[in-house]
Design an enzyme around this catalytic site. Structure first.
Site, PDB file in Angstrom:
ATOM      1  N   ASP A  34      -7.606  -6.049  -4.570  1.00  0.00           N
ATOM      2  CA  ASP A  34      -6.148  -5.993  -4.664  1.00  0.00           C
ATOM      3  C   ASP A  34      -5.615  -5.251  -3.440  1.00  0.00           C
ATOM      4  OD1 ASP A  34      -3.452  -5.471  -5.346  1.00  0.00           O
ATOM      5  OD2 ASP A  34      -3.924  -5.506  -7.478  1.00  0.00           O
ATOM      6  N   CYS A  74       0.986  -9.235  -6.944  1.00  0.00           N
ATOM      7  CA  CYS A  74      -0.229  -9.420  -7.743  1.00  0.00           C
ATOM      8  C   CYS A  74      -0.234 -10.685  -8.598  1.00  0.00           C
ATOM      9  CB  CYS A  74      -0.442  -8.205  -8.637  1.00  0.00           C
ATOM     10  SG  CYS A  74      -0.570  -6.650  -7.721  1.00  0.00           S
ATOM     11  N   LYS A 122      -9.756  -6.785 -13.178  1.00  0.00           N
ATOM     12  CA  LYS A 122      -8.343  -7.130 -13.103  1.00  0.00           C
ATOM     13  C   LYS A 122      -8.159  -8.639 -13.019  1.00  0.00           C
ATOM     14  CE  LYS A 122      -4.025  -5.870 -10.839  1.00  0.00           C
ATOM     15  NZ  LYS A 122      -3.379  -4.961  -9.872  1.00  0.00           N
ATOM     16  N   ASP A 322      -5.624 -10.674  -3.514  1.00  0.00           N
ATOM     17  CA  ASP A 322      -4.364 -11.301  -3.923  1.00  0.00           C
ATOM     18  C   ASP A 322      -3.294 -11.211  -2.842  1.00  0.00           C
ATOM     19  OD1 ASP A 322      -4.121  -8.553  -4.204  1.00  0.00           O
ATOM     20  OD2 ASP A 322      -3.228  -8.624  -6.210  1.00  0.00           O
ATOM     21  N   HIS A 323      -3.324 -10.153  -2.058  1.00  0.00           N
ATOM     22  CA  HIS A 323      -2.376  -9.941  -0.958  1.00  0.00           C
ATOM     23  C   HIS A 323      -2.902  -8.810  -0.102  1.00  0.00           C
ATOM     24  CE1 HIS A 323      -1.063  -6.432  -3.235  1.00  0.00           C
ATOM     25  NE2 HIS A 323      -0.886  -7.226  -4.283  1.00  0.00           N
TER      26      HIS A 323
END
Length: 537
Positions: A34, A74, A122, A322-323
């Site tokens: 993440d 997210c 996650k 995710d980013h």
């Protein structure tokens, strides 16, 4: 490079030659972090921080040099990865509004086709996992600081290794599961491990609704992560740890009055419009690098479990995020931006029959993972997908592709800390960013080949390029209509929430994360909300 990584490379080079050993389908392991800046997985970014297992994947796998998130936040980003569809197609508008719980993912299709599947850590791609009023402030005409000011926190000592305990617990479980699979079954398996790191930690002093604005690590990771000597000392005035190194870059910032209005809004709402010293900026960036190194160690534990069980030679390993993380570039931290620090993600794929040491310039994005994973497993995709299989770019064998990968990628953002729906199109050397209805907010255009810092908006200098890219963008997504739909969704969702809290509305909203600014002029803010809900704004 440490001895364990060197031995892994040697063993993989000997045994990891065929795509499917003994004619079996390969196992598939994806580790998704993440807020990991993809630029750290290749030079020159890889020279700043020591990431031995990322380096291992780079040497024995394929590294995509231009991989992007489809939404720099997210839940919508993960929704795109799991569904293989662009954000506007699934209407994953913000961290609250994402995929339905029964949406079909690539993991579901693998299970239907004989894979043993397991997801850990996650996930964060279904609706309802965040606040229902996630993005309402973007449509109301006032400014509220919605995040804590970014800070650093040093914990433990030189022997403190496990900082993000939840991630380590999930990594331990993933390694144990791999050992169990090796002992119990010859079926191919697919394992997904989602990490929280290197996402900043929640700033506890700001209350239970605070976002993540604390960059937290230990001396162990600061010393281990950075590729150059680091001195840690205490500032007697602020009692904060300072990281001193000439090699940590300080990003260039535009003057505030030269910032694009949407970028200034983000800077303000992220609580970054105040003064930051050079040493503070360096510390934030160094702590972030250290958090990346801890995430890399978790990736390493998964790779080591595959090696220990003899499964590495028949397993495709995918590392992505995710980013990214702004880490004080463009006077911002966090994500929620189309600048490279936020939108550029790592994408590394290693496995039997796949190219080693390859660096691919092709523009790709997270929606491509859905068809790629299915292609690797020999499973047919179902329905319309936004992404394209990357296997033809990876495989040592000649792989036929029905659809050629386009020469562009799309990312869009509709969440908080940005006051207009945002659409980014990367094509060739250009990054084009359009907003809202395409008229009320001016666009931006960057030549990312010549302007890697993205400080020079050349949209007025190249009107023909802007017109071409805007036409291409509108052919992919009718972004004025999507922006209108998001605006109506925000108003309806917030109105329903306000009705649900009844007379407690003023007290409840005053205690949310923007409470300090809110209390300064609560009456004016409430009047502005009333006008917005009535359709006056």
């Amino acid at each position: 490079m440490n001895k364990e990584v060197l031995s892994l490379i040697f063993l993989f080079q000997i045994y990891g030659q065929s795509f499917c050993r003994n004619g079996t389908r390969p196992n598939i392991v994806m580790v998704m972090s993440d807020a990991f800046d993809g630029r750290l997985t290749f030079d020159p970014g890889s020279k700043v921080v020591k990431l031995p297992y990322v380096n291992f994947l780079r040497e024995l796998g394929t590294t995509f040099l231009n991989a992007y998130t489809n939404s720099p936040i997210c839940c919508p980003s993960r929704a795109a990865m799991w569904s293989g569809q662009f954000v506007h197609l699934t209407q994953s508008w913000n961290n609250y509004k994402c995929l339905d719980a029964n949406a079909t993912t690539w993991m579901d299709l693998l299970e239907e086709n004989g894979y043993v599947t397991k997801s850990m850590g996650k996930l964060d791609y279904t609706s309802g996992s965040h606040s229902v009023i996630e993005a309402w402030t973007r449509d109301v005409q006032f400014l509220l600081r919605q995040e804590g000011r970014p800070v650093t926190q040093l914990v433990g000592n030189m022997s403190t290794v496990r900082i993000m305990r939840k991630d380590w617990e999930n990594t331990d479980k993933a390694a144990q599961w791999i050992h169990q699979r090796a002992a119990s079954s010859h079926q191919p398996f697919a394992l997904y491990l989602g990490l929280n790191l290197p996402h900043p930690y929640k700033t506890e002093s700001l209350g239970p609704t605070a976002g993540g604005s604390t960059f937290l690590t230990s001396p162990y990771w600061l010393k281990k992560a950075l590729s150059f000597p680091v001195s840690l000392k205490k500032n007697p005035h602020y009692c904060k740890t300072i990281v001193s190194s000439e090699l940590i870059t300080v990003p260039k910032w535009l003057p505030v009055d030269a910032m694009h209005p949407v970028d200034f809004y983000s800077t303000f709402t992220k609580n970054c419009s105040g003064v930051f010293t050079v040493e503070k900026i360096k510390s934030i960036r160094a702590f972030y690098y250290a958090m990346c190194a801890e995430a890399d160690a978790m990736l390493g534990q998964v790779i080591s479990a595959l090696r220990e069980t003899g499964l590495l030679n028949n397993t495709v390993v995918i590392f992505t995020a995710d980013h990214g993380e702004m880490a004080m570039e463009h006077r911002q931290f966090y994500k929620m931006s189309m600048f490279e620090g936020s939108s550029h993600v790592p994408l590394m794929i290693m496995g039997p029959g796949l190219m080693s040491g390859l660096q691919v310039n092709q523009l790709v994005s997270l929606v491509d993972l859905y068809p790629t994973v299915l292609d690797i497993a020999g499973v047919a995709a179902v329905g319309h997908l936004s992404g394209h299989s990357l296997l033809p770019l990876l495989s040592k064998a000649r792989v036929f592709s029905k659809k050629q990968h386009p020469d562009w990628v799309l990312s869009e953002y509709h969440g908080c800390n940005v006051n207009a729906s945002t659409y980014m199109l990367r094509s060739g050397r250009w990054k084009y960013i359009a907003y809202a209805d395409g008229l009320t907010v001016p666009p931006q255009l960057f030549d990312v080949t010549l302007d890697k810092d993205e400080l020079h908006n050349v949209v007025l200098k190249f009107p023909d390029v802007q017109a071409h890219l805007d036409k291409l963008l509108r052919g992919i997504v009718n972004y004025p209509e999507v922006s209108k739909h998001v605006h109506l969704y925000n108003r309806k969702a917030f109105g329903a929430w306000r009705h649900s809290v009844g007379t407690n509305f003023s007290q409840v909203i005053a205690n949310l994360r923007w409470h300090v600014d809110w209390q300064k002029d609560a009456f004016a803010y409430e009047r502005a909300i009333d006008k917005w809900l009535d359709g006056s704004l």
